[in-house]
Design a protein around this motif. Structure first.
Motif, PDB file in Angstrom:
ATOM      1  N   LYS A 241      40.548  53.924  55.733  1.00  0.00           N
ATOM      2  CA  LYS A 241      40.675  52.996  54.605  1.00  0.00           C
ATOM      3  C   LYS A 241      39.336  52.836  53.891  1.00  0.00           C
ATOM      4  O   LYS A 241      39.276  52.871  52.657  1.00  0.00           O
ATOM      5  CB  LYS A 241      41.201  51.646  55.086  1.00  0.00           C
ATOM      6  N   ALA A 242      38.242  52.690  54.648  1.00  0.00           N
ATOM      7  CA  ALA A 242      36.907  52.556  54.056  1.00  0.00           C
ATOM      8  C   ALA A 242      36.523  53.827  53.305  1.00  0.00           C
ATOM      9  O   ALA A 242      35.996  53.769  52.192  1.00  0.00           O
ATOM     10  CB  ALA A 242      35.877  52.244  55.142  1.00  0.00           C
ATOM     11  N   LYS A 243      36.794  54.970  53.912  1.00  0.00           N
ATOM     12  CA  LYS A 243      36.496  56.253  53.272  1.00  0.00           C
ATOM     13  C   LYS A 243      37.291  56.400  51.980  1.00  0.00           C
ATOM     14  O   LYS A 243      36.745  56.782  50.939  1.00  0.00           O
ATOM     15  CB  LYS A 243      36.837  57.393  54.243  1.00  0.00           C
TER      16      LYS A 243
ATOM     17  N   PHE B 143      30.645  54.956  58.714  1.00  0.00           N
ATOM     18  CA  PHE B 143      29.452  54.411  58.086  1.00  0.00           C
ATOM     19  C   PHE B 143      29.509  52.894  58.181  1.00  0.00           C
ATOM     20  O   PHE B 143      30.567  52.314  58.411  1.00  0.00           O
ATOM     21  CB  PHE B 143      29.310  54.879  56.630  1.00  0.00           C
ATOM     22  N   THR B 144      28.359  52.288  58.012  1.00  0.00           N
ATOM     23  CA  THR B 144      28.276  50.833  58.167  1.00  0.00           C
ATOM     24  C   THR B 144      28.775  50.116  56.917  1.00  0.00           C
ATOM     25  O   THR B 144      28.861  50.700  55.833  1.00  0.00           O
ATOM     26  CB  THR B 144      26.821  50.401  58.424  1.00  0.00           C
ATOM     27  N   ALA B 145      29.044  48.845  57.104  1.00  0.00           N
ATOM     28  CA  ALA B 145      29.409  48.002  55.963  1.00  0.00           C
ATOM     29  C   ALA B 145      28.241  47.943  54.984  1.00  0.00           C
ATOM     30  O   ALA B 145      28.439  47.921  53.766  1.00  0.00           O
ATOM     31  CB  ALA B 145      29.784  46.603  56.432  1.00  0.00           C
ATOM     32  N   GLY B 146      27.024  47.954  55.506  1.00  0.00           N
ATOM     33  CA  GLY B 146      25.840  47.952  54.654  1.00  0.00           C
ATOM     34  C   GLY B 146      25.798  49.171  53.756  1.00  0.00           C
ATOM     35  O   GLY B 146      25.498  49.072  52.562  1.00  0.00           O
ATOM     36  N   PHE B 147      26.105  50.342  54.317  1.00  0.00           N
ATOM     37  CA  PHE B 147      26.134  51.571  53.525  1.00  0.00           C
ATOM     38  C   PHE B 147      27.207  51.480  52.443  1.00  0.00           C
ATOM     39  O   PHE B 147      26.966  51.860  51.298  1.00  0.00           O
ATOM     40  CB  PHE B 147      26.398  52.783  54.435  1.00  0.00           C
ATOM     41  N   LEU B 148      28.369  50.974  52.794  1.00  0.00           N
ATOM     42  CA  LEU B 148      29.442  50.821  51.814  1.00  0.00           C
ATOM     43  C   LEU B 148      28.996  49.914  50.669  1.00  0.00           C
ATOM     44  O   LEU B 148      29.198  50.228  49.497  1.00  0.00           O
ATOM     45  CB  LEU B 148      30.707  50.256  52.481  1.00  0.00           C
TER      46      LEU B 148
END
Length: 74
Positions: free
Chosen positions: A10-12, A54-59
């Motif tokens: 979902k994030a990707k 990947f991290t939430a920070g990267f997102l």
């Protein structure tokens, strides 16, 4: 509710959709990230997003670099 890797997918998908919506390639994302002080290259970005780990920070960095202020999560 998504489980385990479903959340990663979902994030990707969210990040890829925002890139497509803005018409930004991985090379373009690398340039935009550099403008906000985040150094990464196209290859690393492509690999990181493709794995979906990947991290939430990267997102948040990517979304900021893309100029995204609203997200549709459904």
């Amino acid at each position: 509710m998504p489980e385990g890797t479903d959340w990663e997918e979902k994030a990707k998908g969210l990040l890829r959709a925002e890139m497509a919506r803005k018409g930004v390639t991985y090379a373009g994302l690398a340039e935009r990230l550099a403008e906000i002080g985040i150094e990464d290259n196209e290859r690393n970005l492509r690999n990181k997003v493709s794995r979906g780990k990947f991290t939430a920070g990267f997102l948040l960095q990517c979304l900021t670099a893309l100029g995204s202020s609203h997200l549709h999560l459904d």
